[in-house]
Design an enzyme around this catalytic site. Structure first.
Site, PDB file in Angstrom:
ATOM      1  N   HIS A  78     -39.061   6.477 -13.389  1.00  0.00           N
ATOM      2  CA  HIS A  78     -39.403   7.854 -13.024  1.00  0.00           C
ATOM      3  C   HIS A  78     -40.068   7.867 -11.659  1.00  0.00           C
ATOM      4  O   HIS A  78     -40.903   7.014 -11.387  1.00  0.00           O
ATOM      5  CB  HIS A  78     -40.369   8.435 -14.063  1.00  0.00           C
ATOM      6  CG  HIS A  78     -40.804   9.820 -13.731  1.00  0.00           C
ATOM      7  ND1 HIS A  78     -39.949  10.902 -13.812  1.00  0.00           N
ATOM      8  CD2 HIS A  78     -42.002  10.315 -13.282  1.00  0.00           C
ATOM      9  CE1 HIS A  78     -40.609  11.997 -13.449  1.00  0.00           C
ATOM     10  NE2 HIS A  78     -41.848  11.661 -13.117  1.00  0.00           N
ATOM     11  N   ALA A  96      -9.186   1.985  -3.573  1.00  0.00           N
ATOM     12  CA  ALA A  96      -9.395   0.648  -3.036  1.00  0.00           C
ATOM     13  C   ALA A  96      -9.929  -0.322  -4.093  1.00  0.00           C
ATOM     14  O   ALA A  96      -9.485  -1.473  -4.180  1.00  0.00           O
ATOM     15  CB  ALA A  96     -10.364   0.721  -1.855  1.00  0.00           C
ATOM     16  N   HIS A  97     -10.889   0.141  -4.906  1.00  0.00           N
ATOM     17  CA  HIS A  97     -11.477  -0.790  -5.879  1.00  0.00           C
ATOM     18  C   HIS A  97     -10.483  -1.162  -6.973  1.00  0.00           C
ATOM     19  O   HIS A  97     -10.566  -2.249  -7.544  1.00  0.00           O
ATOM     20  CB  HIS A  97     -12.785  -0.235  -6.470  1.00  0.00           C
ATOM     21  CG  HIS A  97     -12.738   1.207  -6.825  1.00  0.00           C
ATOM     22  ND1 HIS A  97     -12.890   2.202  -5.901  1.00  0.00           N
ATOM     23  CD2 HIS A  97     -12.544   1.840  -8.012  1.00  0.00           C
ATOM     24  CE1 HIS A  97     -12.802   3.382  -6.507  1.00  0.00           C
ATOM     25  NE2 HIS A  97     -12.593   3.175  -7.782  1.00  0.00           N
ATOM     26  N   GLY A 110      -7.304  17.939  -3.390  1.00  0.00           N
ATOM     27  CA  GLY A 110      -7.716  16.655  -3.959  1.00  0.00           C
ATOM     28  C   GLY A 110      -8.870  16.081  -3.146  1.00  0.00           C
ATOM     29  O   GLY A 110      -9.398  16.737  -2.241  1.00  0.00           O
ATOM     30  N   GLY A 139       0.774  -1.235   0.000  1.00  0.00           N
ATOM     31  CA  GLY A 139       0.000   0.000   0.000  1.00  0.00           C
ATOM     32  C   GLY A 139       0.800   1.276   0.000  1.00  0.00           C
ATOM     33  O   GLY A 139       1.908   1.364  -0.552  1.00  0.00           O
ATOM     34  N   GLY A 172      -3.919  21.051  -0.080  1.00  0.00           N
ATOM     35  CA  GLY A 172      -4.225  20.056  -1.112  1.00  0.00           C
ATOM     36  C   GLY A 172      -5.716  20.000  -1.382  1.00  0.00           C
ATOM     37  O   GLY A 172      -6.500  19.673  -0.484  1.00  0.00           O
ATOM     38  N   MET A 199      -4.800   5.530  -6.990  1.00  0.00           N
ATOM     39  CA  MET A 199      -4.609   4.928  -5.654  1.00  0.00           C
ATOM     40  C   MET A 199      -5.972   4.841  -4.984  1.00  0.00           C
ATOM     41  O   MET A 199      -6.334   5.656  -4.136  1.00  0.00           O
ATOM     42  CB  MET A 199      -3.579   5.731  -4.871  1.00  0.00           C
ATOM     43  CG  MET A 199      -2.197   5.549  -5.495  1.00  0.00           C
ATOM     44  SD  MET A 199      -1.001   6.722  -4.916  1.00  0.00           S
ATOM     45  CE  MET A 199      -0.211   5.813  -3.616  1.00  0.00           C
TER      46      MET A 199
HETATM   47  P1  FAD Z   1      -3.297  -0.518   1.897  1.00  0.00           P
HETATM   48  O1  FAD Z   1      -4.734  -0.350   2.128  1.00  0.00           O
HETATM   49  O2  FAD Z   1      -2.363   0.592   2.205  1.00  0.00           O
HETATM   50  O3  FAD Z   1      -2.859  -1.817   2.696  1.00  0.00           O
HETATM   51  C1  FAD Z   1      -1.523  -2.211   2.823  1.00  0.00           C
HETATM   52  C2  FAD Z   1      -1.401  -3.063   4.058  1.00  0.00           C
HETATM   53  O4  FAD Z   1      -0.097  -3.618   4.097  1.00  0.00           O
HETATM   54  C3  FAD Z   1      -1.581  -2.275   5.351  1.00  0.00           C
HETATM   55  O5  FAD Z   1      -2.538  -2.907   6.148  1.00  0.00           O
HETATM   56  C4  FAD Z   1      -0.192  -2.302   5.986  1.00  0.00           C
HETATM   57  O6  FAD Z   1      -0.254  -2.331   7.396  1.00  0.00           O
HETATM   58  C5  FAD Z   1       0.377  -3.605   5.431  1.00  0.00           C
HETATM   59  N1  FAD Z   1       1.831  -3.640   5.382  1.00  0.00           N
HETATM   60  C6  FAD Z   1       2.672  -2.724   4.857  1.00  0.00           C
HETATM   61  N2  FAD Z   1       3.953  -3.144   4.942  1.00  0.00           N
HETATM   62  C7  FAD Z   1       3.916  -4.352   5.536  1.00  0.00           C
HETATM   63  C8  FAD Z   1       4.928  -5.297   5.901  1.00  0.00           C
HETATM   64  N3  FAD Z   1       6.222  -5.079   5.636  1.00  0.00           N
HETATM   65  N4  FAD Z   1       4.542  -6.432   6.512  1.00  0.00           N
HETATM   66  C9  FAD Z   1       3.222  -6.673   6.774  1.00  0.00           C
HETATM   67  N5  FAD Z   1       2.239  -5.817   6.451  1.00  0.00           N
HETATM   68  C10 FAD Z   1       2.580  -4.675   5.825  1.00  0.00           C
HETATM   69  N6  FAD Z   1     -10.102   4.692  -1.918  1.00  0.00           N
HETATM   70  C11 FAD Z   1     -11.299   4.491  -2.492  1.00  0.00           C
HETATM   71  O7  FAD Z   1     -11.390   3.708  -3.427  1.00  0.00           O
HETATM   72  N7  FAD Z   1     -12.432   5.102  -2.027  1.00  0.00           N
HETATM   73  C12 FAD Z   1     -12.397   5.980  -0.998  1.00  0.00           C
HETATM   74  O8  FAD Z   1     -13.428   6.527  -0.604  1.00  0.00           O
HETATM   75  C13 FAD Z   1     -11.148   6.234  -0.376  1.00  0.00           C
HETATM   76  N8  FAD Z   1     -11.070   7.076   0.671  1.00  0.00           N
HETATM   77  C14 FAD Z   1      -9.859   7.275   1.271  1.00  0.00           C
HETATM   78  C15 FAD Z   1      -9.813   8.163   2.330  1.00  0.00           C
HETATM   79  C16 FAD Z   1      -8.614   8.392   2.968  1.00  0.00           C
HETATM   80  C17 FAD Z   1      -8.575   9.348   4.134  1.00  0.00           C
HETATM   81  C18 FAD Z   1      -7.437   7.705   2.531  1.00  0.00           C
HETATM   82  C19 FAD Z   1      -6.129   7.915   3.231  1.00  0.00           C
HETATM   83  C20 FAD Z   1      -7.479   6.813   1.480  1.00  0.00           C
HETATM   84  C21 FAD Z   1      -8.697   6.601   0.824  1.00  0.00           C
HETATM   85  N9  FAD Z   1      -8.791   5.740  -0.263  1.00  0.00           N
HETATM   86  C22 FAD Z   1      -9.999   5.548  -0.874  1.00  0.00           C
HETATM   87  C23 FAD Z   1      -7.601   5.050  -0.825  1.00  0.00           C
HETATM   88  C24 FAD Z   1      -7.545   3.597  -0.354  1.00  0.00           C
HETATM   89  O9  FAD Z   1      -7.552   3.579   1.043  1.00  0.00           O
HETATM   90  C25 FAD Z   1      -6.304   2.911  -0.906  1.00  0.00           C
HETATM   91  O10 FAD Z   1      -6.262   3.066  -2.302  1.00  0.00           O
HETATM   92  C26 FAD Z   1      -6.321   1.421  -0.595  1.00  0.00           C
HETATM   93  O11 FAD Z   1      -6.353   1.218   0.798  1.00  0.00           O
HETATM   94  C27 FAD Z   1      -5.093   0.725  -1.191  1.00  0.00           C
HETATM   95  O12 FAD Z   1      -5.136  -0.630  -0.890  1.00  0.00           O
HETATM   96  P2  FAD Z   1      -3.813  -1.513  -0.817  1.00  0.00           P
HETATM   97  O13 FAD Z   1      -4.266  -2.886  -0.475  1.00  0.00           O
HETATM   98  O14 FAD Z   1      -2.996  -1.307  -2.014  1.00  0.00           O
HETATM   99  O15 FAD Z   1      -2.969  -0.896   0.388  1.00  0.00           O
END
Ligand code: FAD
Length: 470
Positions: free
Chosen positions: A449, A325-326, A179, A141, A177, A323
């Protein structure tokens, strides 16, 4: 002897945990290593979910305070911020337990701890076992970017994580920011009573979004009392008694001739720095394993999420792109399917983006500016919510739906919405685009509608100049 699995995933966020579940569904023996107590990653713990919980709670509060009199209702709103925060925590915790349950149901093995690559096919967990894996997926992430001179203390200088857990409503919150994260968190605290000033380097908010949508959004938020300082940067931040004094400067003309306006210092009691996110790729042993990153630390992948090291894959925020979640989830599914011998695939042309402010903004495909730049001939159809009977009935008629279609084939190239439930409505366009649909396909489909969705149909009709209600 090392414990052995078909697939070991580092990171239990939306990319990692969804990949784990899908791979397990397909018969792989899967393990996921997560360093924090909760599965669900940034999204579930400090991102999408807590922000949406607070957006909803703060919206209810603001509605009761400001929005009911036109409906002939009088009520008094009283804020209990601690209770609002406690509800948010309960939502997060219950969903995190839900993901744990899904791991159990699908027989995914969870390991707690910080993991790194430890030689071919090996993942070491600090203070724990070393795992052997046929394939390794990195889904670690991203984390917020800090600005020089503004190190996060999560009390006065906040990342999004701190802004989700303030113990009292700031009098004046600066948001650096413009965004989606800055606007969403700024909206929460504005609704709860803070004065909010958004400081943005560029000459408009929501960079990358269709400019018309961004302008409507800015006007809507200004009406709610949010102040914008565009083409402006924070040149210095000094701690004062109980607050901060920010010095502001013109961000340069950025090619636009824009200059900072208004006073050049701002006294605030907190500042949210929401200028972007950076990949979590340090400390993973990437270099030793031969996993290449780009100049900014994003892991580079080729088709099929392959890194430059054999049998090591990467998905989600750590590989860049939108970046969201989906996007991470779809990559997780596609990777799992590929590892199981199926043709996993992600259609990046249809990744929607939503800003969950009020009104919401939502986008899919190319903006008008991007089409112009690419020299693609397009037709545009627009429909304002002021002409939607349902929007008028519910008193939410700000904004519009805009559909961009190929001038020759009528294929939908982009859809941009600002208005009520934009984040839900956008999926009509996402679905149509997934099936290579045309504006006429959407225009001819039944739309009940009176629904807000009729505005999408009308915008599609407008592409051919035959909208009925405008
Ligand atoms: P992450 O969710 O960052 O997960 C990575 C995981 O890996 C974490 O749990 C971390 O603890 C773990 N990790 C890291 N390094 C290690 C390691 N060495 N060993 C073990 N574990 C590790 N996206 C949307 O689509 N819709 C939204 O409404 C939205 N709102 C958001 C609001 C905010 C305030 C923020 C900050 C983000 C938002 N996002 C949203 C973005 C979304 O959260 C991210 O795009 C998404 O979480 C990315 O998923 P990921 O699995 O790639 O990484």
């Amino acid at each position: 002897m090392a414990q052995s699995h078909d697939l070991v995933i580092i990171g239990g966020g939306p990319g990692g945990y969804v990949c784990a579940i899908r791979a397990a569904q397909l018969g792989l023996d899967v393990a996921c290593v997560e360093k924090t107590p909760n599965l669900g990653g940034v999204c579930l713990n400090v991102g999408c979910i807590p922000s949406k919980a607070l957006l909803h709670s703060s919206r209810l509060y603001a509605e009761i305070r400001d929005g009911l009199s036109e409906h002939g209702i009088t009520a008094t709103a009283k804020l209990d911020l601690a209770a609002m925060m406690a509800r948010k925590e309960r939502v997060v915790d219950s969903l995190a337990r839900g993901v744990e349950g899904l791991f159990k149901k699908n027989k995914v093995t969870r390991y707690d701890g910080v993991a790194h690559l430890a030689g071919k096919g090996r993942v070491a967990i600090e203070g724990g076992p070393t795992l052997q894996a046929d394939s390794i997926a990195i889904a670690t992430g991203s984390t917020p970017v800090a600005l020089p001179g503004l190190a996060f203390d999560e009390k006065r200088i906040l990342s999004s994580t701190g802004a989700l857990s303030l113990e009292k409503v700031p009098k004046h919150l600066a948001v650096i920011g413009g965004g989606y994260i800055g606007l969403e968190m700024g909206s929460v605290w504005r609704r709860l009573g803070a004065q909010v000033t958004v400081i943005e380097m560029l000459d408009g908010i929501l960079p990358g979004m269709d400019r018309e949508v961004a302008r409507v959004m800015r006007r809507a938020l200004e009406k709610q009392g949010v102040t914008f300082r565009l083409a402006t940067r924070v040149s210095e931040a000094k701690a004062g008694r109980g607050g901060l004094r920010l010095s502001l400067a013109a961000a340069g003309d950025g090619g636009t001739g824009a200059k900072a306006d208004g006073p050049d210092t701002l006294a605030v009691d907190g500042v949210l720095v929401a200028v972007g996110r950076k990949p979590v790729s340090d400390g993973l042993g990437l270099e030793a394993a031969g996993v290449e990153t780009d100049g900014r630390g994003f892991i580079t992948v080729s088709d099929g999420f392959r890194t430059s090291a054999d049998d090591v894959y990467a998905i989600g925020d750590v590989i860049g792109g939108p970046m969201l979640a989906h996007k991470a989830e779809e990559e997780g599914v596609a990777l799992a399917e590929r590892l199981a011998g199926l043709p996993g695939h992600v259609n990046y042309a249809t990744v929607p983006g939503v800003v969950y402010t009020h009104p919401e903004a939502a986008t899919v495909g190319r903006s008008e500016e991007a089409l112009k730049e690419a020299g693609i001939a397009y037709t545009v159809g627009k429909f304002p919510f002021t002409a939607s009977s349902r929007a008028r009935a519910v008193g939410e008629s700000e904004g519009l739906v805009k559909i961009l279609a190929d001038a020759k084939s009528d294929r939908i190239l982009g859809c941009h919405i600002v208005g009520p439930d934009a984040g839900t409505l956008i999926h009509e366009a996402v679905m149509a685009m997934e099936f290579d649909g045309s504006a006429e396909d959407v225009a001819r489909a039944f739309h009940a509608h009176p629904t807000l969705n009729e505005s999408v149909k009308e915008a599609a009709l407008a592409v051919a100049g035959r909208a009925i209600h405008i």
